[in-house]
Each structure stands twice: as C-alpha cells, then as structure tokens.
Design a protein around this motif. Structure first.
Motif, short mmCIF file in Angstrom:
data_model
loop_
_atom_site.label_atom_id
_atom_site.label_comp_id
_atom_site.label_asym_id
_atom_site.label_seq_id
_atom_site.Cartn_x
_atom_site.Cartn_y
_atom_site.Cartn_z
N GLY A 139 33.50 -54.40 -13.30
CA GLY A 139 33.90 -53.03 -13.60
C GLY A 139 35.40 -52.82 -13.61
O GLY A 139 35.88 -51.70 -13.47
N VAL A 140 36.17 -53.90 -13.80
CA VAL A 140 37.64 -53.76 -13.90
C VAL A 140 37.97 -53.18 -15.27
O VAL A 140 37.36 -53.55 -16.28
N ARG A 165 41.93 -56.00 -16.88
CA ARG A 165 41.28 -57.31 -16.95
C ARG A 165 41.90 -58.19 -18.03
O ARG A 165 42.04 -59.39 -17.87
N ARG A 188 34.97 -58.00 -16.17
CA ARG A 188 34.22 -56.96 -16.86
C ARG A 188 32.93 -56.63 -16.09
O ARG A 188 32.56 -55.47 -15.93
N LEU A 189 32.26 -57.69 -15.63
CA LEU A 189 31.02 -57.48 -14.87
C LEU A 189 31.30 -56.74 -13.56
O LEU A 189 30.43 -56.06 -13.03
N ARG A 235 30.26 -63.25 -7.31
CA ARG A 235 31.46 -62.59 -7.82
C ARG A 235 32.65 -62.83 -6.91
O ARG A 235 33.75 -63.12 -7.35
N LEU A 276 35.62 -61.94 -18.76
CA LEU A 276 34.20 -61.58 -18.60
C LEU A 276 33.78 -61.30 -17.15
O LEU A 276 33.13 -60.29 -16.89
N PRO A 277 34.16 -62.17 -16.18
CA PRO A 277 33.75 -61.87 -14.80
C PRO A 277 34.32 -60.55 -14.30
O PRO A 277 33.65 -59.81 -13.57
N ARG A 337 39.64 -52.21 -18.86
CA ARG A 337 39.96 -53.11 -19.96
C ARG A 337 41.41 -53.61 -19.89
O ARG A 337 41.66 -54.81 -19.95
#
Lengths: 223, 452
Positions: free
Chosen positions: A116-117, A122, A113-114, A86, A110-111, A119
């Motif tokens: 935890g940023v 991101r 999102r993984l 990451r 997507l990265p 919506r």
C-alpha cells in the motif's frame, strides 16, 4: 551474536500417491546468527530447498518449529504469514520470477505496491534500488529485453524493496553464466555487509567461498 | 492495498490480456444487449397497448350500469351491439357485479348518492335507446348506437372532437368517427354505393323503428351534425350522441309512455374521479352499493400484469444468454489462473495476502462483466434507436394508412434498464470469477512457484 533464525526438530513429510511418503526433512535443528551469510548445500532431494521454503513461510512443516526474529513462523495463519513475508523476508529465485509485462521499475515496486505504498514513493524507492544494483539506465525495460544477469539483479532489487532483515536465495546463480553469477554473489556479499542475514541454497561448491558457513544436507538431515 | 490501488492493478491486469478479455466480454455484450432489447421490446408493446388509456381521460372514469340479479356474472364490452357501451371508456372492460337479486335502477337519487361520494368529480347520465336507430342521409343509411347524454359538451365524457365541436343541444347530433364510412345505399352496387360525403354541418335523419302489438312503426327525427369524434378504436366510433331531451322524446315514443328517470333510471352513468389512483376504490364502493362498474383501470391492471409476465419470460430468455456468457467468464478466469499460477505464487511470496489475490481475480472477472455490460448497453441503445427510427416510421405509416393516429415506438427503454443490465453483468461477472478466484487464493505459494 544472537540467532535470527532458529529451527527446531523440523520435519516435512510429503504424502505422494499410493500411500507413499517422502521425507524431505527428517528432523532438522539449526540456528543462524543475525548478520551471517550461510549456504545450504547438498544434492537434489536433500531437503535444502524445503528448509528454505519453510523458513520463508512459503510452506508448512509436518512438525517442529521455526522462529525468525520475533515470529513463530509455524504458528502463523495465512494472513499473518503474508505480513511476515512482507516484513522479514526477501526472496530471490533461480528463475528470477519477474512479471514479463511489467517494466524493471514496476517489478521492483511490486512488493511495495502490495503493502500500500503510494505510487510516487514506491517508484522512487524502486529507482534507487535499481541504481544500487547498477541498472538505473534499464528501469523502463521489460525483463525479456534484459540478460539473465540483469534480470537477477532486478530480482535482488525487488527482494530489497521492503528492506527485510533476511534474504533467502534459492539457487540465485543457477541460471547464470559464471561472470554474472559472481556478480550476484558479490552483490549479496555487499548486502550482507550492510547487515542483511542471507541464506542461499546452492549445489555449486564454488559459491562457498563467499559465505561464512555451509550447512551440508543429505537425505533430510544436517550433517 | 487501497481500493483505488486495487482497481488500478486490476485495470493493468485486464489490459495485458486484451484479446481474451475482448472475446469473453463479447459474450456478455450479446447477453446484456439481448436482455435490454427484449425487455425494451415488451415495454414498447405495453406502451402501445396501454397508450389509448393513458392518452385520454378515461383512466379517471367509471361506467356504472344498473345492478342485475345474482345469476348475472359478466359481460364483455358493455353488452351486445344494441346497448351502448361507455362513451370514451375502454372497449373491453372488466365488469364487476353485485350479488343483489333485485334490479337496482340508476335513478336521479342514485346519481346524487354517487355524486356525494368522496373523490367523485362528476356524474353524467347516459340513455341508450332501445329499438333500431338508423341514420339516413340522402339515399345512404347506416345503423348507429344512439345515446342520450346529459352533458352540454361531450368532452366532459372524455371524448375528443375530430372535426366540428362537441357541444350538444336539442336538434344536434355528434357522430362517431366511423359512422359515415359505414353508410351505404341499400340495393345498389355502383361505385358510389358507400357514402363519401363529410357529414359535418349536414342535416341528417334518424329513423327509429319499434315493434309493437300494432306492428312495425317508424319515427323520423331530424338532426344537424355539429361534430365528428376523433377515432378512439372502440365502439364509440360507431355511436351517435344526442342531448338527453331528444333522447327522452325518442325513448318516450318507443316505450309508449313518458320517460321518468326517477322511476325508470338511466342506462348508465359516467362517473369521473379526481385521480386515477382512486378509481378502483370508488368503483368498489359503487359495486358495494349494488351496481355494476367498469373501469379502464382494472382492464389496464390486467394488461399490465400480462405484460409483467411477458417481461419475465423475455427477461428469462435474455438471462439464459447472459448465463452462457457467465460460464465464458468463469472459463476465462480458470484459464487465466492456470496460466498465472506462478505469478500468484510470486505475489504471495512478495507478501500478497489471500484477500489481495481473491480481490484481484474477482475484480478482473467483474471488469470483464463491466466491459461487456457497457458494450451491451451501447449496442442496445444503438439498436433500440435504429429499431424505433425504422420500425417506428413503418408503424406510423401503417397507422396513417389505416386512419388511426397512433404514434408508437417499438422500443421503450427507461433509463434504469441499461443501468440495471450494467450492474447485473458486473455482479454476474464477479460471481463467475468467485470460484476461480477462491482457487487462486488457496494455492500453496511453494507449489504455485514451482508450477510450469
């Protein structure tokens, strides 16, 4: 200049069926300086992709060590490797590896999102990155609606989502026509100028003009 | 990833494979609907079976009979046809016997003792009349079980009036619901061979016959019918109740000597307890005193335990259906993971942890289970109401035709039953997804990325 990637006596031996062993890396040692742009070149089976996968924490070596920044990559557990990828690495693949059901914007986000940023945050960042790669009027397109060059630009934007210091690109131009390939290489050059350390794997000699250094590999060794 | 973000991600993943999810969750729907409906069906049967006990007051009643010798173990329904069973009590109740060897009579003293027990609200004595009792109205006659009671109103014994009233005084009689329809004209075969007249308010004769050394003799007593009981479905339908004074006169005549309840005792006591929860405790105390007790409670317990095992069996059948559905989920998830191997590799390359991957795929499986569970609940609620509407109407019609007033529903669905099925299918879904998801999380990213 300090080295951001330090590889020491790296070996990777695959156990195939029938007790046959294939040596992909036979003891590779090298250092890559921070801010440099290098290309690993060599014929198929020379070990260049394996080297990149181990550096990026996608694969584990049989022996030897890899350090990227402050990370001792070879001694990380699965969870730590995920966090390492990451934070430190942006991957670009030959076949783009975009998720077909997601829009360009969602793919780039997507990265984040993984990680935890939120919506809003991101999607805003993904939009800016797509703008940077010249796709701001394609943000809501699905990958299949775009050309190969455009898809790879999405992949570049995605690799930049977490702003990683190192970008690893495995044959980034392999599936592209010459013009698109040149575009991608120019884009990588621009990123390199912004400070990202970039390592590409290629067997296209024309790409060497874009890079600072070529690591020539053959049969698991650096020549 | 936060939990909410995870749920959103799972929702999106489920959405992009609609067709497969619908097919798989269909299996779960059928499974959970069958569990809910089968359990609800058993629940409905149980309700109907126990309704007669919960409808009236007999749940708080204990019938006490004289204690007999040790050899006496049990009898059904309060003895043979001649002995009158419990007024308003269960038609077939469990009999508890003591192991005392001498006969313990139900005298007035015993009545006082039982009255003094904790939780006992009232004790009423019943005197059944030995000897043949024949009810006669005009040319019609029929046998009845005759019982004398020491209450002024039969409702104190948990009996309910079908017509007329339940107040008893000397010279009046209250008949069971089926008494008049069982009266007939002997040696006559015309269309009016059975009685069709309503006996309420009519004068009837009771003919008591006794056999003695002097031969057969008959005594006739006149009564006025003041009430007819509502149908109870037990032997009280064929009973007739008279006041204790009248009963004493008849018994005295039958026995040839004045009846003395202090020495001869009564046939039975009807003990009323403050709360149905205390019935079995009080019954135990009375049994320990040496008397036989019968309670609808203990019968009800037996019925309920029978239905519990029935529920287990039916639930098990439904569970098998759900198990098959679970295999379907496991299959779907395994296929999905094979198809999305490359995507899993990508997610890992982009920084997804093993835990992320595990939660995503277990979540998808749980989602399929949840969708199936929701569908199953809706199906079972709809089918349940339909069955109750159609079948219930049919049953009520049948009941009305046969003269009973039982209103039954086929399906009994407590609110927690669908909720339970919902939770069960969701949990089952997650369990089905566990192994595929573990396989997904253990994929080597570099191998997964190369997968075609």
């Amino acid at each position: 200049m300090t080295s951001i990637i330090r590889v020491n006596e790296l070996r990777k031996i695959y156990d195939m069926d029938d007790n046959v062993q294939v040596t992909a890396l036979a003891g590779v040692s090298l250092e890559i300086e921070e801010g440099s742009f290098v290309a690993a070149m060599g014929p198929s089976g020379s070990g260049k992709s394996t080297l990149m996968h181990i550096v990026g924490g996608l694969d584990r070596p049989t022996s030897g060590s890899v350090n990227v920044g402050s990370y001792d990559v070879t001694n990380l557990d699965e969870q730590q490797l995920a966090f390492f990828r990451r934070k430190m690495i942006g991957f670009i693949f030959q076949s783009f590896n975009l998720i077909a059901t997601m829009t360009a914007l969602e793919n780039v986000a997507l990265p984040l999102r993984l990680c935890g940023v939120s919506r809003d945050e991101r999607l805003e960042r993904a939009y800016r990155l797509l703008e940077e790669v010249g796709l701001k009027d394609r943000v809501y397109h699905k990958p299949t609606q775009l050309s190969g060059g455009q898809q790879q630009r999405i992949a570049v934007a995605r690799a930049l989502a977490n702003d990683p210091p190192v970008i690893l690109a495995d044959e980034p131009t392999g599936n592209l026509d010459t013009t698109s390939g040149e575009n991608i290489m120019a884009m990588l050059n621009a990123l390199n100028e912004k400070g990202h350390t970039i390592m590409i794997v290629t067997h296209d000699p024309r790409m060497t003009k874009h890079v600072h250094r070529v690591i020539q590999m053959l049969d698991g060794y650096v020549q | 990833m936060s939990f909410i973000e995870l749920v959103k991600f799972i929702y999106e993943n489920i959405k992009r494979q609609k067709g497969r999810v619908v097919l798989t969750s269909l299996g779960v729907m059928i499974g959970s609907a069958s569990i809910v409906l089968l359990l609800a069906l058993v629940g409905g049967l149980q309700k109907s079976a126990t309704a007669q006990f919960t409808n009236n007051a007999s749940l708080t009643e204990i019938e006490v009979n004289a204690g007999f010798g040790g050899g006496f173990s049990s009898m059904g329904g309060g003895g043979g046809p001649e002995s009158m069973g419990s007024p308003g009590g269960g038609s077939s109740s469990t009999v508890r016997t003591s192991s005392e060897s001498e006969e313990l009579l139900l005298t007035n003293d015993v009545m006082d003792q039982i009255s003094a027990l904790e939780h006992v609200v009232s004790v009423n004595a019943n005197q059944s009349i030995s000897g043949n009792s024949t009810l006669v109205y005009q040319k019609y006659q029929g046998r009845v079980s005759l019982t004398g009671v020491d209450v002024e109103d039969l409702s104190d014994l948990g009996l309910t009036a079908g017509e007329g009233e339940l107040g008893l005084s000397s010279g009046t009689i209250v008949l069971g619901a089926s008494v008049s329809e069982n009266m007939y004209r002997p040696n006559y075969s015309g269309s009016d061979a059975t009685l069709s007249t309503d006996l309420l308010g009519k004068q009837v004769k009771l003919e008591i016959t006794k056999m003695s050394s002097g031969g057969r003799s008959t005594k006739t007593v006149r009564f006025r019918v003041v009430g007819v009981l509502s149908e109870a479905g037990d032997q009280s339908d064929y009973a007739a109740y008279i006041s204790m004074t009248d009963a004493d006169n008849i018994v005295s005549w039958v026995n040839g000597e004045r009846v003395n309840h202090n020495t001869d005792g009564y046939s039975s006591f009807t003990v009323r307890v403050d709360d149905s929860d205390n019935v079995l405790d009080v019954a135990d105390v009375i049994t320990d005193m040496g008397y036989q007790t019968q309670t609808a409670q203990s019968f009800l317990e037996n019925v309920n335990s029978l239905f519990s095992s029935l529920q287990l069996v039916f639930g098990g059948v439904g569970a098998i259906t759900l198990l098959v559905a679970a295999l379907g989920i496991a299959n779907t998830m395994t296929m999905a993971i094979m198809e999305r191997t490359k995507e899993i590799g990508l997610l890992k390359a982009l920084g997804a942890t093993n835990k992320n991957i595990l939660s995503l795929f277990i979540g998808e499986a749980a989602g399929i289970g949840l969708i199936g569970g929701v569908g199953g609940c809706l199906i079972s609620l709809a089918l349940g109401s339909l069955l109750n509407a159609v079948g219930g109407a049919y049953l009520t019609e049948q009941a009305t035709a046969s003269g009973t007033t039982m209103t039954s529903s086929i399906i009994y669905m407590p609110f927690y039953l669908p909720l339970f099925a919902l939770a069960f299918s969701t949990i089952m879904g997650s369990i089905s997804g566990l192994f595929p998801a573990m396989k997904a999380q253990s994929l080597q990213p570099v191998i997964a990325l190369k997968y075609e």
